[in-house]
Scaffold this motif. Structure first.
Motif, PDB file in Angstrom:
ATOM      1  N   LEU A  10       0.827  -1.207   0.000  1.00 47.35           N
ATOM      2  CA  LEU A  10       0.000   0.000   0.000  1.00 47.35           C
ATOM      3  C   LEU A  10       0.865   1.262   0.000  1.00 47.35           C
ATOM      4  O   LEU A  10       0.524   2.250  -0.653  1.00 47.35           O
ATOM      5  N   TYR A  11       1.979   1.219   0.717  1.00 52.15           N
ATOM      6  CA  TYR A  11       2.892   2.366   0.677  1.00 52.15           C
ATOM      7  C   TYR A  11       3.347   2.625  -0.757  1.00 52.15           C
ATOM      8  O   TYR A  11       3.430   3.763  -1.213  1.00 52.15           O
ATOM      9  N   LEU A  13       1.784   1.710  -3.594  1.00 49.36           N
ATOM     10  CA  LEU A  13       0.649   2.196  -4.397  1.00 49.36           C
ATOM     11  C   LEU A  13       0.369   3.665  -4.119  1.00 49.36           C
ATOM     12  O   LEU A  13      -0.036   4.410  -5.009  1.00 49.36           O
ATOM     13  N   ALA A  14       0.557   4.068  -2.880  1.00 48.63           N
ATOM     14  CA  ALA A  14       0.264   5.446  -2.473  1.00 48.63           C
ATOM     15  C   ALA A  14       1.435   6.384  -2.744  1.00 48.63           C
ATOM     16  O   ALA A  14       1.363   7.565  -2.394  1.00 48.63           O
ATOM     17  N   ALA A  15       2.499   5.858  -3.342  1.00 49.06           N
ATOM     18  CA  ALA A  15       3.707   6.665  -3.616  1.00 49.06           C
ATOM     19  C   ALA A  15       4.221   7.315  -2.348  1.00 49.06           C
ATOM     20  O   ALA A  15       4.470   8.536  -2.288  1.00 49.06           O
ATOM     21  N   LEU A  16       4.354   6.522  -1.291  1.00 51.04           N
ATOM     22  CA  LEU A  16       4.913   6.977  -0.026  1.00 51.04           C
ATOM     23  C   LEU A  16       6.085   6.078   0.337  1.00 51.04           C
ATOM     24  O   LEU A  16       6.015   4.862   0.177  1.00 51.04           O
ATOM     25  N   GLN A  17       7.126   6.689   0.848  1.00 49.91           N
ATOM     26  CA  GLN A  17       8.279   5.932   1.324  1.00 49.91           C
ATOM     27  C   GLN A  17       7.854   5.132   2.552  1.00 49.91           C
ATOM     28  O   GLN A  17       7.242   5.686   3.478  1.00 49.91           O
TER      29      GLN A  17
ATOM     30  N   SER B 327      10.188   7.977  -9.305  1.00 50.80           N
ATOM     31  CA  SER B 327       9.324   7.371  -8.280  1.00 50.80           C
ATOM     32  C   SER B 327       9.935   7.503  -6.894  1.00 50.80           C
ATOM     33  O   SER B 327       9.212   7.644  -5.906  1.00 50.80           O
ATOM     34  N   TYR B 330       9.078  11.006  -5.810  1.00 47.61           N
ATOM     35  CA  TYR B 330       7.669  11.091  -5.391  1.00 47.61           C
ATOM     36  C   TYR B 330       7.532  10.596  -3.950  1.00 47.61           C
ATOM     37  O   TYR B 330       6.920  11.249  -3.101  1.00 47.61           O
ATOM     38  N   ALA B 331       8.075   9.393  -3.712  1.00 46.23           N
ATOM     39  CA  ALA B 331       7.866   8.738  -2.412  1.00 46.23           C
ATOM     40  C   ALA B 331       8.507   9.545  -1.286  1.00 46.23           C
ATOM     41  O   ALA B 331       7.909   9.713  -0.215  1.00 46.23           O
ATOM     42  N   ALA B 332       9.707  10.055  -1.542  1.00 49.62           N
ATOM     43  CA  ALA B 332      10.388  10.821  -0.502  1.00 49.62           C
ATOM     44  C   ALA B 332       9.688  12.157  -0.248  1.00 49.62           C
ATOM     45  O   ALA B 332       9.485  12.571   0.897  1.00 49.62           O
ATOM     46  N   ARG B 334       6.553  12.969  -0.757  1.00 51.44           N
ATOM     47  CA  ARG B 334       5.252  12.805  -0.111  1.00 51.44           C
ATOM     48  C   ARG B 334       5.415  12.337   1.330  1.00 51.44           C
ATOM     49  O   ARG B 334       4.694  12.787   2.227  1.00 51.44           O
ATOM     50  N   PHE B 335       6.379  11.488   1.587  1.00 50.31           N
ATOM     51  CA  PHE B 335       6.569  11.030   2.968  1.00 50.31           C
ATOM     52  C   PHE B 335       7.033  12.190   3.854  1.00 50.31           C
ATOM     53  O   PHE B 335       6.536  12.388   4.959  1.00 50.31           O
ATOM     54  N   ILE B 346      -4.202   8.530   3.571  1.00 54.00           N
ATOM     55  CA  ILE B 346      -3.900   8.161   2.180  1.00 54.00           C
ATOM     56  C   ILE B 346      -3.732   6.650   2.066  1.00 54.00           C
ATOM     57  O   ILE B 346      -4.263   6.014   1.139  1.00 54.00           O
ATOM     58  N   LEU B 347      -3.016   6.062   3.004  1.00 50.45           N
ATOM     59  CA  LEU B 347      -2.788   4.619   2.957  1.00 50.45           C
ATOM     60  C   LEU B 347      -4.094   3.852   3.109  1.00 50.45           C
ATOM     61  O   LEU B 347      -4.352   2.880   2.388  1.00 50.45           O
ATOM     62  N   THR B 350      -6.179   4.200   0.023  1.00 52.05           N
ATOM     63  CA  THR B 350      -5.626   3.335  -1.024  1.00 52.05           C
ATOM     64  C   THR B 350      -6.073   1.895  -0.790  1.00 52.05           C
ATOM     65  O   THR B 350      -6.464   1.177  -1.721  1.00 52.05           O
ATOM     66  N   PHE B 351      -6.040   1.460   0.456  1.00 47.34           N
ATOM     67  CA  PHE B 351      -6.498   0.118   0.816  1.00 47.34           C
ATOM     68  C   PHE B 351      -7.959  -0.087   0.401  1.00 47.34           C
ATOM     69  O   PHE B 351      -8.317  -1.082  -0.236  1.00 47.34           O
TER      70      PHE B 351
END
Lengths: 95, 472
Positions: A10-11, A13-17, B327, B330-332, B334-335, B346-347, B350-351
């Motif tokens: 899920l992390y 898919l959500a584009a989160l680290q 990617s 993006y992840a860094a 947003r986190f 958000i998580l 998404t679930f």
């Protein structure tokens, strides 16, 4: 159902680290997830009536004409960009 | 100001003086527009008397939640990710307020992206309740509520997705209203959950909210879910006694004894004013809080996907890996940019939308939403409005709500109005033994804002809870 592998997926898919750090309540992300999904589980007690069409929450007003009009200039669109070059947004390499 | 007894500049200066005096401690504002507010005030003062009469909100200082785009001024949504974001346009609500003569004095603090109920999820600082130090002013429109309660401004604009205007209004001892979905344009209102979000209003009285509401309501071609009130809207009822429904089974065991006591007293007072009260049943209400959070989180996951470090946000570099891929960036970004509550939602959103869980959670939530909406349609064939508590508790100490599910339960009385798209208004009905305000909520049928405003005004004409001020 909820396991570490699902949480990590899920992390992504959500584009989160992904971070295994505990929440402010001191619980792990997995424990948080389990607790909240348990909170959602009451929805399973609602009987399915067979009608899956959900009405819109508001009736739309008259739709505006489908015509091309100026919205933002290129400079305005780039003004808040993290990085830009001439008329382009600059991003890291894809691969 | 209309009569020329004082100037707009004097009123605006007084508002800014109070902000400068009290806001360092309270944390209601993220930005104060000293120069532009005074400049606007001077321009209004230069108008002729006949020109001034064209502006129904002439010179009224207004605070705006920092979720509404304001041209040339930072709009942060309480988030590090948008810390330096500056829109190139005004939200329709902002345009219409200024067009009515209001003077915007600043942008108010909020839980990040509207996600929270205590004001503690702002990336910048928490907002304090002016009634009690180190207590929450509610959320997510924490700053707007506190600014009005502390008399820094006479009115303010917030947003209400699941109670984020009504709950802080109750906790701060002021009046707050969420209109019918579609009554006010969402153009320029940064989206959290688009089918639930609605602009809302704070003031010290229902009569003041009525002025604000009518200045900004109405169709906007830039928001196709907005409409003018239909001609068949419930009328303001010309003073006839109303049938007021209440749902006692929904309260039992769910609220503080003091909150229940004061809400019951307010119902008795309304009976004393000549209205009739009727017990009603809302059989699907027990699904509301879960349905709300599934839908809100799902829509938030979708809406917040646009914040990616490319077009409008700051950008992070992932540590220990140069150069990053897209990617990874993006992840860094947003986190690091989103706070923990936003990341959690958000998580979970998404679930709820992902393969294998979509039918079980999101589709079920939509079915529940439809059932709840149908319950309200049926009930409003029998009663004119519904009444109940706004919040199950009074304001809580800052830092006390660490369990997310316990915090979500705090919205149990407010989320249904957002799910159904109906108007709801919170007004003060008493104080706890500890001196914390208590609010009751009236809920009306679609386009029934005038009915709610008239009922609350009648209550306020015969009580003084709304006139009490915190000692600052």
């Amino acid at each position: 159902m909820v396991n570490q592998s699902l949480v990590e997926r899920l992390y992504k898919l959500a584009a989160l680290q992904y971070s295994p750090e505990p929440s402010s309540a001191g619980s792990s992300p997995l424990a948080d997830f389990e607790q909240i999904i348990e909170f959602f589980s009451v929805l399973q007690q609602l009987p399915i009536t067979g009608d899956n069409n959900v009405p819109p929450c508001a009736v739309l007003g008259d739709l505006r004409s489908d015509e091309v009009v100026t919205s933002q200039t290129v400079n305005a669109a780039l003004d808040n960009a993290a990085q830009s070059h001439q008329s382009y947004f600059v991003v890291p390499r894809v691969m | 100001m209309q009569a020329g007894e004082t100037t707009v500049a004097n009123v605006v200066r007084e508002s800014i003086r109070r902000i400068d005096r009290d806001d360092l401690r309270l944390g209601a504002f993220l930005s104060v527009w000293r120069e532009s507010a005074l400049s606007a005030a001077q321009a209004l003062d230069a108008l002729s008397a006949s020109d001034r009469r064209r502006f129904p909100l002439l010179g009224v200082p207004v605070a705006v939640k920092d979720l509404f785009c304001t041209r040339g001024e930072r709009t942060t949504c309480g988030s590090r990710l948008l810390e330096s974001f500056t829109p190139h346009y005004d939200a329709t609500v902002v345009e219409r307020l200024v067009g009515a003569g209001a003077v915007i004095v600043g942008k108010t603090n909020l839980d990040e992206f509207g996600m929270g109920s205590t004001g503690e999820f702002s990336a910048f600082r928490a907002t304090q309740n002016p009634w009690c130090q180190n207590y929450s002013g509610g959320g997510s429109s924490s700053g707007s509520a506190v600014a009005v309660a502390a008399r820094m401004v006479p009115c303010a604009i917030g947003t209400d997705t699941g109670g984020s205007v009504r709950q802080p209004a109750a906790w701060c001892g002021i009046t707050g209203m969420k209109p019918t979905y579609g009554a006010v344009s969402r153009f320029g209102m940064i989206a959290f959950a688009s089918s639930l979000d609605q602009a809302g209003f704070f003031a010290n009285s229902a009569r003041d909210i009525e002025l604000l509401f009518h200045a900004v309501a109405g169709r906007d071609v830039r928001d196709m879910t907005s409409r003018d009130a239909p001609p068949e809207s419930p009328e303001s009822d010309s003073g006839r006694p109303l049938r007021i429904g209440y749902c006692p089974t929904g309260w039992r065991g769910n609220i503080d004894a003091e909150v229940e006591h004061h809400v019951q007293r307010s119902i008795e007072h309304l009976r004393h004013l000549g209205h009739q009260t009727v017990a009603v049943d809302l059989p699907h209400e027990r699904f509301a809080i879960a349905a709300y959070y599934v839908i809100a989180m799902a829509e938030a996951a979708s809406n917040l996907a646009r914040y990616d470090g490319v077009r409008m946000t700051s950008r992070a570099s992932p540590s220990g890996h140069e150069p990053p891929t897209l990617s990874e960036m993006y992840a860094a970004t947003r986190f690091q940019g989103f706070g923990p509550e936003v990341r959690r939602r958000i998580l979970l959103g998404t679930f709820c939308l992902s393969h294998g869980f979509h039918d079980q959670y999101y589709q079920q939530a939509c079915r529940a939403r439809r059932a709840i909406r149908d319950d309200y349609a049926r009930v409003f064939e029998d009663v004119d409005v519904l009444i109940g508590p706004t919040s199950p508790t009074t304001a809580v100490p800052l830092g006390s709500q660490r369990d997310p599910v316990a915090a979500y339960w705090g919205d149990v009385f407010t989320v249904s109005a957002n799910l159904a798209g109906i108007p709801a208004l919170s007004f003060p009905v008493g104080f706890s033994a500890a001196g914390l305000p208590i609010g009751a909520q009236v809920v009306g049928p679609w386009w029934g804002e005038n009915r709610l405003l008239k009922l609350a005004a009648a209550f306020q004409d015969t009580t003084d809870f709304h006139q009490r001020k915190p000692a600052l």
